[in-house]
Scaffold this active site. Structure first.
Site, mmCIF file in Angstrom:
data_model
loop_
_atom_site.group_PDB
_atom_site.id
_atom_site.type_symbol
_atom_site.label_atom_id
_atom_site.label_comp_id
_atom_site.label_asym_id
_atom_site.label_seq_id
_atom_site.Cartn_x
_atom_site.Cartn_y
_atom_site.Cartn_z
ATOM 1 N N GLY A 47 -0.347 -0.075 8.985
ATOM 2 C CA GLY A 47 -0.951 0.474 7.775
ATOM 3 C C GLY A 47 -2.451 0.632 7.852
ATOM 4 N N TYR A 99 -12.927 -9.052 9.976
ATOM 5 C CA TYR A 99 -14.283 -9.519 9.662
ATOM 6 C C TYR A 99 -14.413 -11.036 9.701
ATOM 7 C CZ TYR A 99 -12.590 -10.797 4.995
ATOM 8 O OH TYR A 99 -11.906 -11.380 3.964
ATOM 9 N N LYS A 140 0.808 -1.216 0.000
ATOM 10 C CA LYS A 140 0.000 0.000 0.000
ATOM 11 C C LYS A 140 0.851 1.280 0.000
ATOM 12 C CE LYS A 140 -4.266 -1.809 2.028
ATOM 13 N NZ LYS A 140 -5.313 -1.592 3.056
#
Length: 246
Positions: free
Chosen positions: A128, A206, A64
């Protein structure tokens, strides 16, 4: 054929490929495909984009930030402020623009979760995943305190969390992978016994749908939410970015 995909390493079982493939089928979107591009090193990115006609990419761990030098510009409202990219749009002129849709996914999910924004927050973790959350909270005027295993210039340690800090910072956001499958049953070291019905626990994890962090919070009265809505929100924001809707 418009080609979209995900770069990262390793990729394993990707939420993105399954999500977009099902989206194309469900919404009758023709002429599009979504593939996984596992890059062992970021310098392979140049070969990928020169040999593959791409419309858009998602970016995940560990690239990223590493992908930024390969782009022509950053969206100032998201990737520019956050310093991390998870969406690349390939422009018609051949240039590449970096965005961060984690910002949109988290913001939408958080605002639906909270009854108001008059909170102070604890951000658990400084990696991050915390970057987009930090900028979102700043834009919503929600004061925050970073928490990490060791005290640093920008964060307190878990051992530094006093009863007063915990009572006044009632939005608690876990940005660490603690408790994520297959390492279930692990949670950040918080004074969970001090949790009340005034606390709101948001976990970016999740899978599993109820993490140990969420379970311990709920047992003491906290409202809880996992990261699935955030993940779906960032995916939908990616699609809008690629189609010029942002």
């Amino acid at each position: 054929m418009k080609k979209f995909g995900l770069i990262g390493y390793p990729l394993g079982h990707s939420f993105s490929k399954k999500y977009f493939t099902e989206k194309f089928q469900k919404e009758g979107i023709e002429g599009c495909e979504y593939e996984l591009y596992e890059l062992e090193k970021i310098d392979i990115f140049s070969d990928l984009v020169s040999n593959t006609e791409l419309t858009g990419l998602n970016v995940t761990i560990p690239y990223k930030q590493d992908v930024i030098p390969y782009l022509d510009r950053l969206d100032p409202a998201t990737a520019g402020k956050i310093g991390a990219v998870n969406v690349i749009k390939f422009e018609e002129d051949g240039t590449k623009t970096g965005y961060n849709s984690d910002y949109y996914g988290f913001k939408t999910s958080l605002l639906e979760f909270l009854p108001h924004t008059k909170f102070k927050a604890l951000i658990l973790g400084t990696g991050g995943a915390s970057k987009a959350i930090k900028v979102t909270l700043e834009d919503l005027d929600i004061p925050y305190q970073y928490v990490s295993r060791n005290r640093t210039e920008e964060s307190i340690s878990y051992a530094d969390i006093t009863e007063e800090i915990y009572a006044t910072h009632t939005l608690v956001i876990n940005t660490t992978p603690l408790g994520m499958h297959p390492n279930e049953g692990i949670a950040p070291k918080l004074p969970y016994e001090l949790t009340t019905e005034n606390h709101y626990f948001f976990d970016v994890v999740y899978n599993p749908s109820i993490t140990e962090f969420m379970k311990l919070g709920a047992e003491n009265g906290a409202k809880t939410l996992n990261g699935l809505d955030m993940l779906i929100g960032q995916a939908e924001a990616s699609w809008k970015i690629w189609n010029g809707e942002f």
